[in-house]
Design a protein around this motif. Sequence first.
Motif, short mmCIF file in Angstrom:
data_model
loop_
_atom_site.label_atom_id
_atom_site.label_comp_id
_atom_site.label_asym_id
_atom_site.label_seq_id
_atom_site.Cartn_x
_atom_site.Cartn_y
_atom_site.Cartn_z
N MET C 37 0.69 -1.01 -0.09
CA MET C 37 0.03 -0.03 -0.12
C MET C 37 0.86 1.35 0.07
N GLY C 38 2.13 0.96 -0.13
CA GLY C 38 3.07 2.21 -0.06
C GLY C 38 3.49 2.90 1.18
N SER C 212 -1.32 5.16 9.69
CA SER C 212 -0.85 4.68 8.11
C SER C 212 -0.87 3.13 8.37
N GLU C 217 -2.90 3.78 2.33
CA GLU C 217 -3.12 4.68 1.13
C GLU C 217 -3.55 6.34 1.18
N ARG C 220 -0.16 8.06 2.58
CA ARG C 220 0.64 8.13 1.40
C ARG C 220 0.36 9.29 0.43
N GLN C 221 -0.99 9.30 0.34
CA GLN C 221 -1.54 10.40 -0.66
C GLN C 221 -1.43 11.63 -0.10
N ARG C 265 -9.93 -3.74 7.97
CA ARG C 265 -9.23 -3.70 6.85
C ARG C 265 -9.11 -5.18 6.30
N TYR C 300 -11.29 5.46 -2.81
CA TYR C 300 -10.68 4.14 -2.55
C TYR C 300 -11.49 3.02 -2.51
#
Lengths: 337, 337, 337, 337
Positions: C37-38, C212, C217, C220-221, C265, C300
């Motif tokens: 997910m970054g 996070s 996501e 990170r965005q 999640r 998302y």
Amino acid sequence: MGDKITGIFTPHVVPLDPEGRINEPELRRYIEWLIAMGVHGLYPNGSTGEFLRFTADERRRIVQIVCQQAAGRVPVLAGAAEANVRETLAACETYAGYGARAVAIVSPFYYKLSPESVFTYFREIALHSPIDVTLYNIPMFASPIDVPTIRRLAEFPRIVGIKDSSGDLVFMMRMIAAVRPGRPDFSFLTGWEAALVPMLLAGCDGGTNASSGVVPELTRQLYDLTRSGQIDEAMRIQYRLLELFDAMLFSADFPDGFRAAVDLRGFAMGPSRQPQSESQQVDRVALQKVLHCILADSGYTEYPAGGCPARTGNIDRDRITHLSAAVVEELRKRGLA
Amino acid sequence: MGDKITGIFTPHVVPLDPEGRINEPELRRYIEWLIAMGVHGLYPNGSTGEFLRFTADERRRIVQIVCQQAAGRVPVLAGAAEANVRETLAACETYAGYGARAVAIVSPFYYKLSPESVFTYFREIALHSPIDVTLYNIPMFASPIDVPTIRRLAEFPRIVGIKDSSGDLVFMMRMIAAVRPGRPDFSFLTGWEAALVPMLLAGCDGGTNASSGVVPELTRQLYDLTRSGQIDEAMRIQYRLLELFDAMLFSADFPDGFRAAVDLRGFAMGPSRQPQSESQQVDRVALQKVLHCILADSGYTEYPAGGCPARTGNIDRDRITHLSAAVVEELRKRGLA
Amino acid sequence: MGDKITGIFTPHVVPLDPEGRINEPELRRYIEWLIAMGVHGLYPNGSTGEFLRFTADERRRIVQIVCQQAAGRVPVLAGAAEANVRETLAACETYAGYGARAVAIVSPFYYKLSPESVFTYFREIALHSPIDVTLYNIPMFASPIDVPTIRRLAEFPRIVGIKDSSGDLVFMMRMIAAVRPGRPDFSFLTGWEAALVPMLLAGCDGGTNASSGVVPELTRQLYDLTRSGQIDEAMRIQYRLLELFDAMLFSADFPDGFRAAVDLRGFAMGPSRQPQSESQQVDRVALQKVLHCILADSGYTEYPAGGCPARTGNIDRDRITHLSAAVVEELRKRGLA
Amino acid sequence: MGDKITGIFTPHVVPLDPEGRINEPELRRYIEWLIAMGVHGLYPNGSTGEFLRFTADERRRIVQIVCQQAAGRVPVLAGAAEANVRETLAACETYAGYGARAVAIVSPFYYKLSPESVFTYFREIALHSPIDVTLYNIPMFASPIDVPTIRRLAEFPRIVGIKDSSGDLVFMMRMIAAVRPGRPDFSFLTGWEAALVPMLLAGCDGGTNASSGVVPELTRQLYDLTRSGQIDEAMRIQYRLLELFDAMLFSADFPDGFRAAVDLRGFAMGPSRQPQSESQQVDRVALQKVLHCILADSGYTEYPAGGCPARTGNIDRDRITHLSAAVVEELRKRGLA
């Protein structure tokens, strides 16, 4: 200079009429009753007396009425804090003229001042006041007076005592240890009657206690028992006073629970100047019951018809409050506390 | 109702003459300079203006002078807190007559009131004030206004904004999230210029910032840069302002460092009404140097003859203060903090 | 020494099986997802990771699993605080062997140490650690690291950064101003994602943010938008993240709201090791809804069938909590807060 | 179940050898001396004993040594807090096997838990512990245990007492009022010997007092005098103990002043595991002098050659500290306190 300040002084509530004006006849009647019930002194314009919610003129008028009514029978300790040093000194002069024994001056509030500023403020007053000064330390509301500062201030003869409302017994002992050897005439008064007996045993000369405006017979009895060495009996009453004190302290924003309690002794105190919502009305029936039972326990009155509950630490109330713990925490985290 | 309140308002210091009286000509000259330097509005009787150290009459006179001098060129936000609701409403009426845009009313102080009491206090004022009201939240000095309370109070049209001096950016965001959807006209002003740029980016409409009374050109520049999206340049200046802000905040008990700094801009502010010991005199030479260098960095003046030190986070000052850590801890444990 | 530490590191929750043991397969699956997910890095044994509720052996095992699973794809910042300096240094050595990029060491907790003691503690570690060290300041839980102390500690090359969870933006700016000129490689990470965008704009290099681990996501965005100068869009998402952050923070004692959210999640996190009463179970349905709507708002996922409420500052929740204000105050006065 | 826990328990320091390992022979010699000097009980792994700076294995070893050495002559109250409920219960089992009278378990620390979580944590332990449990409330270091929570926990027979180190006498009275009527066997121990006499008079059953590890003869004398009703003499010694207590408390970060003082009684305690800078070494000469004079005052030793200063509240020390007030304030404002 006058005698050392000792005993229980009453920082009394001010009765207001329905328009919110000072109710002078009722104030006189109330003062008369307090003296008759044995308080050692009177303390107008204290925190209990909501000095901040009156105008400068009204504060003067309150002290004038109290001094007139006391008429020398008991000493008056007059709250004299005004907007700045000049105004405060003017009030000191006025209160000297009214015959007050001394003034009590709260540490500067709103701004949180450093110890050096607190010292400089009181030094300025000590150097120019025409009347004895007692310091007033109430760290939850005003800039704290710490031990080094009280020591430095005790070098001024005009400063003759301190009233401490921190409730911290060890802090009181530190002050006494620091000041008494060099100033045996200096007076230490506690504003925290929940620990009145221990404070007296630790060396306090007396107290300025809001509860003495509600149950003057009880605080006087506490004082006399302690002075005569009847500690066990004194502690027994101390626990009862604590129950009443907590009921008055937690039933409303301070000092409204005390105002409601004086009402129950037969005086028309009227509403506070701080507006209240419907949900904030003190539950006088509940308060009445606690008050009645405590007075009965001490032999000052008959027991109420329905009897009194066993003294078990307010179990029911505790259980209820505990249910709200989750809500409480949430609010606390949001910045409430 | 008037326009939405936006921009930088100056909670200005009041110049005093050697006898401690309001220095009216200097106050007028100072107000004139502030307007010329670009402040969006004026805010007499704020905390920086030491409202508490003036009498009720003096507070009225200060607002009168400021409104007269502003003469409609910039809006005036007049601090109107008095001893109780009745007195406060009387001040509101007076200030409406003077032409103030709105009043600012600090949350009840000294007593620490519950959220319900804070709500009830402001509700009473909102229902009767003839002039728009902005709330003033300054939790280090007064009863806190929490998010649920601000939400409830935003239902009264008379309440048009809040000035928050908590310095807590996330608290500000929570207030904005709670109120703005239902009251887009409601104004959020930050009192914490150390974070002015981030606060504006987070949605604040402006600020009431003591620094704008010292470097109005800088706070205006900060505001304009942020509004025009020049964030990097704005943040660069924000860091400079922080250096000056800290120097003023930590050089003396608030607000005396700000008073000393205004002096350095060429105004005779005179001493505060809070007496000061010799050791408490602000080191104006040091403050002058910081101020001079910051203004030079921003192109508002020449650099001083001796040059400016590299900006390295006040290393030397830090090292000195650190040496005192043991002493500090001792004092803290003794109940100082 | 390695590269400067930048970006969003995840102080992740540790999944537990029904017996309360580390659920290794689920932990590996979760780490894998976070990387996918970054997130820029991983941070085992943080406060969110409940390092204190594991044994010393378990803490080592957690870091080992995370380092193995990361396999060099993202850097690992390993929480290494143990019972004393010797034990902590042993953990540092172990984590260096596992391939961690650096360790993070919380300031001494339980005892409230003076700045000099905090300095001496970290100096001892800096002088002997075989791996880079980041300081961890979390003043609500541990002895505070003040600005002079961070400056002194920044003179040790082994110390390469600080994670600050105070949430105080101006404190972060003071640290940056004090350290960055002499140590441009020193990393400033915020632990308070409620203000992530403003913190990044003020100069932070990244964050270690519990959120996070729930919405990687989104954080990170946020980071990418801010870095590319799209401030308005970043702030819009910041407000959404605040809503989720508050929901996780206030729905349970920290960090249990975050644990519940990771469950939503799609990971089986299991119950915390801190036992919970029935009344303390997080309302996952409510949390689910907030989470779902926020993710949908950001594109998302789809919106839930019943739609999302208008974003109006949680009016209903506020109103409910406000009703409890009287109870709250009572509890607070009794020593709860 | 065993007898009610009463008297003075010593939360003793652990002697360390030059390598920082437990010095077992010296620990045994020290325990032997404490018993000989009249302490009523022993309390390994308290805050004074720095339980947090030992590993889980070391904590077990300390309790084992103490139980062996006590050999049933005095009861042992063993600190048993570990990383989580499971580990804590394992320690309880071990300590039961060693012959401890009860365990003492500090409220969860680091995370600040809500009352409901504190309750749930202790309930879990109460339901499964094979040995009596005393609660340990130390709100400056750990999640507070409030009055409603103590009341709920007192319903579990396994919980037989509380040690309170808040130092708040009225809080102690509220606990006693809430619990004693329903649990006369429940023990109230104060951790704040600065107010030991008043606490005993208010109903405490004893104390767990770090000072009793330094001057066990004095704390025992205090206890005996109070129990036999010699209040004036007890208070005289209480003031002396306060002087020593403050010297130990303020001469270093807690508990290092106590460690240094035990050294002065002839035991090789060695350095703490918390590293210290040169400037932090306790001034043992000064501490020695205070200790010597206090013991001489009470007739336990000869006066020192140079004589003792008059007891005047540490004037000189106060004056010195006061000079630093400005520095202090600055630091405090910067987030130190």
